[in-house]
Design a protein around this motif. Structure first.
Motif, PDB file in Angstrom:
ATOM      1  N   ARG A  53      63.980 -12.052  18.068  1.00 51.75           N
ATOM      2  CA  ARG A  53      63.287 -10.830  18.764  1.00 51.75           C
ATOM      3  C   ARG A  53      63.425 -10.981  20.251  1.00 51.75           C
ATOM      4  O   ARG A  53      63.994 -10.101  21.014  1.00 51.75           O
ATOM      5  CB  ARG A  53      61.855 -10.826  18.643  1.00 51.75           C
ATOM      6  CG  ARG A  53      61.243 -10.152  17.065  1.00 51.75           C
ATOM      7  CD  ARG A  53      59.737 -10.330  17.221  1.00 51.75           C
ATOM      8  NE  ARG A  53      59.064 -11.199  17.262  1.00 51.75           N
ATOM      9  CZ  ARG A  53      58.155 -11.404  18.324  1.00 51.75           C
ATOM     10  NH1 ARG A  53      57.959 -10.573  19.361  1.00 51.75           N
ATOM     11  NH2 ARG A  53      57.721 -12.494  18.423  1.00 51.75           N
ATOM     12  N   ASP A  92      52.889 -13.623  15.248  1.00 52.65           N
ATOM     13  CA  ASP A  92      54.144 -13.839  16.195  1.00 52.65           C
ATOM     14  C   ASP A  92      53.791 -14.180  17.483  1.00 52.65           C
ATOM     15  O   ASP A  92      52.955 -13.806  18.001  1.00 52.65           O
ATOM     16  CB  ASP A  92      54.958 -12.655  16.133  1.00 52.65           C
ATOM     17  CG  ASP A  92      55.390 -12.245  14.865  1.00 52.65           C
ATOM     18  OD1 ASP A  92      55.635 -13.100  13.976  1.00 52.65           O
ATOM     19  OD2 ASP A  92      55.712 -10.835  14.765  1.00 52.65           O
ATOM     20  N   ARG A 105      56.311 -22.897  14.835  1.00 52.22           N
ATOM     21  CA  ARG A 105      57.727 -22.699  14.872  1.00 52.22           C
ATOM     22  C   ARG A 105      58.135 -22.307  16.465  1.00 52.22           C
ATOM     23  O   ARG A 105      59.204 -22.804  17.020  1.00 52.22           O
ATOM     24  CB  ARG A 105      58.212 -21.434  14.320  1.00 52.22           C
ATOM     25  CG  ARG A 105      58.215 -21.683  12.717  1.00 52.22           C
ATOM     26  CD  ARG A 105      58.391 -20.496  11.991  1.00 52.22           C
ATOM     27  NE  ARG A 105      58.495 -20.747  10.365  1.00 52.22           N
ATOM     28  CZ  ARG A 105      59.744 -21.108   9.853  1.00 52.22           C
ATOM     29  NH1 ARG A 105      60.962 -21.075  10.601  1.00 52.22           N
ATOM     30  NH2 ARG A 105      59.649 -21.035   8.572  1.00 52.22           N
ATOM     31  N   ALA A 114      59.037 -16.625  18.205  1.00 55.78           N
ATOM     32  CA  ALA A 114      59.121 -17.121  16.822  1.00 55.78           C
ATOM     33  C   ALA A 114      57.954 -16.590  15.750  1.00 55.78           C
ATOM     34  O   ALA A 114      57.078 -15.959  16.728  1.00 55.78           O
ATOM     35  CB  ALA A 114      59.074 -18.763  16.839  1.00 55.78           C
ATOM     36  N   SER A 115      57.856 -16.787  14.670  1.00 57.13           N
ATOM     37  CA  SER A 115      56.920 -16.223  13.667  1.00 57.13           C
ATOM     38  C   SER A 115      55.680 -16.745  13.722  1.00 57.13           C
ATOM     39  O   SER A 115      54.564 -15.973  13.335  1.00 57.13           O
ATOM     40  CB  SER A 115      57.657 -16.192  12.502  1.00 57.13           C
ATOM     41  OG  SER A 115      57.874 -17.553  11.924  1.00 57.13           O
ATOM     42  N   GLU A 131      64.198 -21.738  13.672  1.00 58.72           N
ATOM     43  CA  GLU A 131      62.622 -21.382  14.284  1.00 58.72           C
ATOM     44  C   GLU A 131      62.799 -19.923  14.943  1.00 58.72           C
ATOM     45  O   GLU A 131      61.711 -19.217  15.079  1.00 58.72           O
ATOM     46  CB  GLU A 131      62.299 -22.361  15.414  1.00 58.72           C
ATOM     47  CG  GLU A 131      61.922 -23.656  14.451  1.00 58.72           C
ATOM     48  CD  GLU A 131      63.121 -24.608  14.266  1.00 58.72           C
ATOM     49  OE1 GLU A 131      62.837 -25.722  13.621  1.00 58.72           O
ATOM     50  OE2 GLU A 131      64.184 -24.162  14.702  1.00 58.72           O
ATOM     51  N   TRP A 132      63.830 -19.613  15.554  1.00 57.15           N
ATOM     52  CA  TRP A 132      64.030 -18.099  16.113  1.00 57.15           C
ATOM     53  C   TRP A 132      63.938 -17.067  15.276  1.00 57.15           C
ATOM     54  O   TRP A 132      64.749 -17.092  14.369  1.00 57.15           O
ATOM     55  CB  TRP A 132      65.249 -18.302  17.063  1.00 57.15           C
ATOM     56  CG  TRP A 132      65.124 -17.167  18.150  1.00 57.15           C
ATOM     57  CD1 TRP A 132      64.458 -16.757  19.168  1.00 57.15           C
ATOM     58  CD2 TRP A 132      66.359 -16.286  18.274  1.00 57.15           C
ATOM     59  NE1 TRP A 132      64.920 -15.595  19.718  1.00 57.15           N
ATOM     60  CE2 TRP A 132      66.165 -15.170  19.370  1.00 57.15           C
ATOM     61  CE3 TRP A 132      67.516 -15.971  17.549  1.00 57.15           C
ATOM     62  CZ2 TRP A 132      67.121 -14.201  19.624  1.00 57.15           C
ATOM     63  CZ3 TRP A 132      68.481 -15.037  18.088  1.00 57.15           C
ATOM     64  CH2 TRP A 132      68.007 -14.181  19.074  1.00 57.15           C
ATOM     65  N   ASP A 133      63.173 -16.182  15.469  1.00 56.54           N
ATOM     66  CA  ASP A 133      63.222 -14.858  14.818  1.00 56.54           C
ATOM     67  C   ASP A 133      63.902 -13.803  15.265  1.00 56.54           C
ATOM     68  O   ASP A 133      63.686 -12.622  14.528  1.00 56.54           O
ATOM     69  CB  ASP A 133      61.625 -14.459  14.872  1.00 56.54           C
ATOM     70  CG  ASP A 133      60.972 -14.148  16.055  1.00 56.54           C
ATOM     71  OD1 ASP A 133      61.757 -14.061  16.972  1.00 56.54           O
ATOM     72  OD2 ASP A 133      59.954 -13.895  16.243  1.00 56.54           O
TER      73      ASP A 133
END
Length: 381
Positions: free
Chosen positions: A304, A269, A331, A326-327, A300-302
């Motif tokens: 968080r 991350d 990404r 992103a992860s 692409e956004w995780d």
């Protein structure tokens, strides 16, 4: 085995081929019959026994791969070991038995070295197969892959060195030379140590990397200001795949002696920063709402982090930083580019007058012009 089997084979051959010479009168024929018998035993044992062992080991990954990869080397090693027994028993009857014994000893050492390296490699391949890295959370698998491959290469190098040393020690000439040079062994050791410093340094660095693991396979690193991924770790160097498909070859020892960035040391991350410059008249809340909308619509956004802050200001404009998460590194880069493009498009469409601009105070210039103009007019008149 050295008496019964050759005698039985001799009787059968004499019945089938009466013209065959008597093996009791020809010592080489007796040895040849024993070699043929050993070869038949090894071939028949391999044809019959190996499929049975493979069938028994089909439910055990280590044993199954070990049998498959070491079958040929094991067959050769067993054959030469049995030849050693035959030639040792025939030393008193066969004149060239000592020579054959020495040659088969060298071949036995070579075949056992081959078998040992194949066994180590089969164990390493099994560990790698049982821990695939084609997963989303592959941190533990990459750690295991790195340790397994580096340690397997180091162990194979040690096995080859030991096998080569044992083969050379069987040569009497080398033993005599070694004895005569024993007095100068200290100086020679220093010379060899200095000459082999790069090789030994990389070997020790490989062991240290396998244990401490500052880098692993597929880690995202910054090396010499180049962004890339660890593609391969060998016994002497590391291959870094640069983002533009170039390959950087870095010695193992370099990673021990120099600082570098590892973006996936404990987790893949990452946080990415997007910076834009806008005019003072630009309201920040619309930018926050637009950044949140953009991140929500991007895969692409995780989910968080999505933070918009004014981080700097100068005499011309103010700096707005958007922090997104992103992860993984790839990404994160794509997410930064898309958020930057979206925000610039938003400012151009919704607030075109809030783009950065150059301000200047012209009041002083007007006063100077007013003073200079009358003088200029009087000069012309």
């Amino acid at each position: 085995m050295s008496d019964y089997l050759p005698d039985w084979m001799h009787r059968q051959l004499m019945l089938a081929l009466p013209w065959l010479p008597d093996s009791q009168r020809y010592a080489w024929l007796d040895v040849l019959l024993q070699v043929i018998a050993v070869l038949l035993v090894v071939v028949i044992g391999d044809r019959i026994g190996m499929p049975v062992l493979q069938r028994l080991a089909r439910h055990f990954p280590f044993s199954r791969r070990l049998l498959r990869q070491c079958r040929q080397s094991l067959r050769v090693a067993v054959f030469f070991l049995l030849l050693q027994i035959i030639f040792r028993d025939s030393e008193s009857t066969l004149r060239i038995a000592p020579l054959l014994l020495h040659v088969t000893a060298l071949l036995t050492i070579a075949s056992l070295t081959w078998f040992s390296t194949r066994a180590v490699q089969s164990i390493a391949d099994t560990i790698v197969e049982l821990n695939p890295i084609n997963l989303v959370d592959n941190l533990a698998a990459r750690r295991i892959h790195t340790q397994t491959r580096v340690l397997a290469r180091s162990v194979n190098v040690l096995i080859i060195l030991v096998g080569t040393g044992m083969a050379l020690m069987t040569l009497p000439l080398l033993r005599q030379i070694g004895t005569s040079l024993l007095a100068s062994a200290g100086v020679a050791g220093l010379v060899v140590g200095f000459a082999a410093k790069p090789v030994l340094g990389n070997l020790l660095a490989g062991m240290q990397l396998a244990i401490s693991q500052p880098i692993r396979l597929d880690d995202v690193v910054i090396v010499e200001n180049e962004w890339g991924q660890i593609e391969e770790i060998t016994g002497t160097y590391v291959v870094v795949r640069i983002w533009d498909q170039r390959r950087m070859i870095v010695p193992l020892q370099w990673f021990i002696e120099h600082p570098f960035q590892n973006w996936t040391r404990s987790s893949a991350d990452l946080l990415g920063a997007v910076t834009i410059w806008v005019d003072y008249r630009m309201p920040v809340e619309p930018l926050r709402a637009e950044a949140q909308r953009l991140c929500t619509g991007l895969q692409e956004w995780d989910g968080r982090v999505c933070v918009v802050q004014v981080t700097d200001a100068n005499e011309r404009a103010m700096q707005v930083r958007v922090l997104v998460s992103a992860s993984d590194a790839g990404r994160t880069f794509d997410l930064r580019c898309k958020v930057r493009e979206g925000l610039l498009d938003f400012v151009q469409r919704a607030y075109p007058d809030c783009l950065p601009r150059l301000r200047a105070d012209t009041a002083g210039e007007d006063l100077v012009a007013q003073k200079v103009a009358p003088a200029y007019q009087s000069n012309r008149s």
